[in-house]
Design a protein around this motif. Structure first.
Motif, mmCIF file in Angstrom:
data_model
loop_
_atom_site.group_PDB
_atom_site.id
_atom_site.type_symbol
_atom_site.label_atom_id
_atom_site.label_comp_id
_atom_site.label_asym_id
_atom_site.label_seq_id
_atom_site.Cartn_x
_atom_site.Cartn_y
_atom_site.Cartn_z
ATOM 1 N N VAL A 69 0.815 -1.216 0.000
ATOM 2 C CA VAL A 69 0.000 0.000 0.000
ATOM 3 C C VAL A 69 0.851 1.271 0.000
ATOM 4 C CG1 VAL A 69 -1.789 1.276 1.231
ATOM 5 C CG2 VAL A 69 -1.867 -1.216 1.187
ATOM 6 N N LEU A 70 1.634 1.482 1.061
ATOM 7 C CA LEU A 70 2.321 2.764 1.247
ATOM 8 C C LEU A 70 3.388 3.023 0.186
ATOM 9 C CD1 LEU A 70 2.579 2.668 5.126
ATOM 10 C CD2 LEU A 70 0.955 3.936 3.730
ATOM 11 N N ASN A 71 4.186 2.010 -0.158
ATOM 12 C CA ASN A 71 5.207 2.223 -1.188
ATOM 13 C C ASN A 71 4.585 2.407 -2.565
ATOM 14 O OD1 ASN A 71 7.250 2.167 0.668
ATOM 15 N ND2 ASN A 71 7.809 0.056 0.294
ATOM 16 N N SER A 72 3.424 1.790 -2.803
ATOM 17 C CA SER A 72 2.719 2.018 -4.072
ATOM 18 C C SER A 72 2.214 3.459 -4.143
ATOM 19 C CB SER A 72 1.550 1.048 -4.215
ATOM 20 O OG SER A 72 2.019 -0.275 -4.279
ATOM 21 N N ILE A 73 1.675 3.959 -3.025
ATOM 22 C CA ILE A 73 1.235 5.360 -2.972
ATOM 23 C C ILE A 73 2.430 6.278 -3.208
ATOM 24 C CG2 ILE A 73 0.371 7.174 -1.430
ATOM 25 C CD1 ILE A 73 -1.392 4.994 -0.120
ATOM 26 N N GLU A 74 3.561 5.953 -2.569
ATOM 27 C CA GLU A 74 4.769 6.770 -2.733
ATOM 28 C C GLU A 74 5.252 6.740 -4.179
ATOM 29 O OE1 GLU A 74 9.209 7.237 -0.724
ATOM 30 O OE2 GLU A 74 8.002 5.484 -0.255
ATOM 31 N N PHE A 75 5.177 5.575 -4.837
ATOM 32 C CA PHE A 75 5.620 5.463 -6.226
ATOM 33 C C PHE A 75 4.755 6.308 -7.155
ATOM 34 C CE2 PHE A 75 5.253 3.370 -10.396
ATOM 35 C CZ PHE A 75 6.566 3.450 -10.805
ATOM 36 N N TRP A 76 3.435 6.228 -7.004
ATOM 37 C CA TRP A 76 2.537 6.904 -7.943
ATOM 38 C C TRP A 76 2.356 8.384 -7.651
ATOM 39 C CZ3 TRP A 76 1.941 4.694 -12.329
ATOM 40 C CH2 TRP A 76 2.016 3.310 -12.419
ATOM 41 N N THR A 77 2.436 8.793 -6.367
ATOM 42 C CA THR A 77 2.207 10.201 -6.029
ATOM 43 C C THR A 77 3.486 10.949 -5.692
ATOM 44 O OG1 THR A 77 1.890 9.790 -3.660
ATOM 45 C CG2 THR A 77 -0.077 9.653 -5.079
ATOM 46 N N GLY A 78 4.536 10.231 -5.310
ATOM 47 C CA GLY A 78 5.779 10.875 -4.901
ATOM 48 C C GLY A 78 5.816 11.199 -3.416
ATOM 49 N N ASP A 79 4.726 10.951 -2.695
ATOM 50 C CA ASP A 79 4.655 11.226 -1.259
ATOM 51 C C ASP A 79 4.357 9.947 -0.499
ATOM 52 O OD1 ASP A 79 4.966 13.998 -1.551
ATOM 53 O OD2 ASP A 79 2.831 14.252 -1.939
ATOM 54 N N ASN A 80 5.025 9.767 0.634
ATOM 55 C CA ASN A 80 4.718 8.648 1.513
ATOM 56 C C ASN A 80 3.937 9.205 2.691
ATOM 57 O OD1 ASN A 80 4.854 6.606 3.591
ATOM 58 N ND2 ASN A 80 6.413 5.623 2.338
ATOM 59 N N PRO A 81 2.704 8.743 2.906
ATOM 60 C CA PRO A 81 1.879 9.311 3.973
ATOM 61 C C PRO A 81 2.464 9.139 5.372
ATOM 62 C CG PRO A 81 0.686 7.572 2.786
ATOM 63 C CD PRO A 81 2.019 7.713 2.158
ATOM 64 N N VAL A 82 3.330 8.163 5.581
ATOM 65 C CA VAL A 82 3.905 7.927 6.902
ATOM 66 C C VAL A 82 5.099 8.834 7.165
ATOM 67 C CG1 VAL A 82 4.926 6.150 8.379
ATOM 68 C CG2 VAL A 82 3.117 5.545 6.813
ATOM 69 N N ALA A 83 5.692 9.395 6.115
ATOM 70 C CA ALA A 83 6.914 10.200 6.266
ATOM 71 C C ALA A 83 6.667 11.519 6.977
ATOM 72 C CB ALA A 83 7.538 10.466 4.902
ATOM 73 N N GLU A 84 5.449 12.027 6.951
ATOM 74 C CA GLU A 84 5.172 13.329 7.560
ATOM 75 C C GLU A 84 5.290 13.265 9.078
ATOM 76 O OE1 GLU A 84 1.602 15.223 6.167
ATOM 77 O OE2 GLU A 84 1.776 14.150 4.283
ATOM 78 N N ASN A 85 5.635 14.394 9.654
ATOM 79 C CA ASN A 85 5.727 14.593 11.098
ATOM 80 C C ASN A 85 6.722 13.660 11.783
ATOM 81 O OD1 ASN A 85 3.819 16.678 11.045
ATOM 82 N ND2 ASN A 85 2.170 15.184 11.028
ATOM 83 N N GLN A 86 7.728 13.219 11.051
ATOM 84 C CA GLN A 86 8.810 12.455 11.648
ATOM 85 C C GLN A 86 9.743 13.460 12.318
ATOM 86 O OE1 GLN A 86 11.039 10.196 8.801
ATOM 87 N NE2 GLN A 86 11.660 8.712 10.316
ATOM 88 N N VAL A 87 10.100 13.209 13.574
ATOM 89 C CA VAL A 87 10.912 14.158 14.335
ATOM 90 C C VAL A 87 12.257 13.525 14.665
ATOM 91 C CG1 VAL A 87 11.061 15.514 16.454
ATOM 92 C CG2 VAL A 87 8.864 15.210 15.332
ATOM 93 N N LYS A 88 13.332 14.290 14.421
ATOM 94 C CA LYS A 88 14.677 13.820 14.752
ATOM 95 C C LYS A 88 15.401 14.909 15.529
ATOM 96 C CE LYS A 88 15.298 10.491 11.209
ATOM 97 N NZ LYS A 88 16.222 9.574 10.703
ATOM 98 N N LYS A 89 16.230 14.492 16.465
ATOM 99 C CA LYS A 89 17.078 15.407 17.234
ATOM 100 C C LYS A 89 18.453 15.418 16.587
ATOM 101 C CE LYS A 89 14.072 15.899 20.658
ATOM 102 N NZ LYS A 89 13.502 17.114 21.100
ATOM 103 N N VAL A 90 19.005 16.622 16.397
ATOM 104 C CA VAL A 90 20.308 16.779 15.757
ATOM 105 C C VAL A 90 21.182 17.658 16.642
ATOM 106 C CG1 VAL A 90 21.508 17.642 13.711
ATOM 107 C CG2 VAL A 90 19.252 16.606 13.473
ATOM 108 N N GLU A 91 22.423 17.211 16.857
ATOM 109 C CA GLU A 91 23.379 18.012 17.619
ATOM 110 C C GLU A 91 24.236 18.791 16.638
ATOM 111 O OE1 GLU A 91 25.668 15.864 20.522
ATOM 112 O OE2 GLU A 91 23.939 14.635 21.060
ATOM 113 N N GLY A 92 24.250 20.117 16.780
ATOM 114 C CA GLY A 92 25.040 20.976 15.907
ATOM 115 C C GLY A 92 26.131 21.686 16.675
ATOM 116 N N GLU A 93 26.959 22.434 15.964
ATOM 117 C CA GLU A 93 28.051 23.178 16.598
ATOM 118 C C GLU A 93 27.530 24.264 17.536
ATOM 119 O OE1 GLU A 93 30.688 24.761 13.653
ATOM 120 O OE2 GLU A 93 31.089 22.801 12.779
ATOM 121 N N LYS A 94 26.371 24.822 17.199
ATOM 122 C CA LYS A 94 25.837 25.937 17.985
ATOM 123 C C LYS A 94 24.623 25.537 18.818
ATOM 124 C CE LYS A 94 27.565 29.319 14.736
ATOM 125 N NZ LYS A 94 27.272 30.416 13.851
ATOM 126 N N GLY A 95 24.449 24.240 19.094
ATOM 127 C CA GLY A 95 23.344 23.795 19.922
ATOM 128 C C GLY A 95 22.647 22.577 19.353
#
Length: 183
Positions: A69-95
């Motif tokens: 289902v999801l990869n077929s939607i991603e193939f035909w529309t270019g968007d994966n419905p599960v990819a939205e609102n994924q949150v990641k923490k990143v450590e940078g030089e300034k915080g």
């Protein structure tokens, strides 16, 4: 007999469309489930949860939902419905920063600050822009799979090949540097 042949033909056609579409997909649902499993506790608890999810077919259902289902939607529309609102923490030089994946780009927030920067992609124009402090600035426009048009600070544009040489040439222009090869 003819009805059985028609049903078999339709099943083969549908199976072939999934199997031969050349789309591996990102398997976001399965990856989110595995990432969650890794964060449950120590390695023993993670292993127990993993085994439980294999016995009760949670992983199998997620994998099947992704593949069919999801990869077929991603193939035909270019968007994966599960990819939205994924949150990641990143450590940078300034915080430390929190990066949230949105339907049209990314939202970056600095921890302990009200600073928010959003990177947005306009599908119609194929333009990436950055928005901060109420202002929006175009960064680049996708020309084709091998080239982008970069918007320069002075208002001019520069076509950049998506290769090491192209990126290095763009970097030289931006930094006002010239490199010379010495034998």
């Amino acid at each position: 007999m003819k009805r059985k042949f028609n049903l078999m033909s339709i099943a083969i056609l549908l199976g072939g469309s999934v199997l031969f579409s050349s789309c591996i997909g990102s398997f976001n649902l399965t990856n989110k489930l595995l990432t969650w499993n890794k964060s449950v506790g120590d390695k023993f608890v993670n292993e127990l949860v993993f085994l439980a999810f294999c016995i009760v077919p949670i992983y199998e259902i997620a994998l099947l939902a992704d593949a069919v289902v999801l990869n077929s939607i991603e193939f035909w529309t270019g968007d994966n419905p599960v990819a939205e609102n994924q949150v990641k923490k990143v450590e940078g030089e300034k915080g430390n920063y929190t990066v949230t994946t949105k339907a049209d780009g990314y939202k970056v927030e600095k921890e302990g600050s009200d600073e928010v920067v959003e990177f947005r992609f306009n599908k119609e124009d194929k333009v990436w822009s950055v928005e901060a402090a109420g202002q929006s600035v175009k960064l680049m426009q996708m020309v084709n799979n091998d080239q982008v048009m970069m918007y320069m600070p002075d208002g001019s544009t520069m076509n950049v090949d998506l290769s090491k040489a192209g990126v290095m040439a763009f970097k030289q222009v931006v930094e006002n540097k010239t490199y010379f090869a010495v034998k």
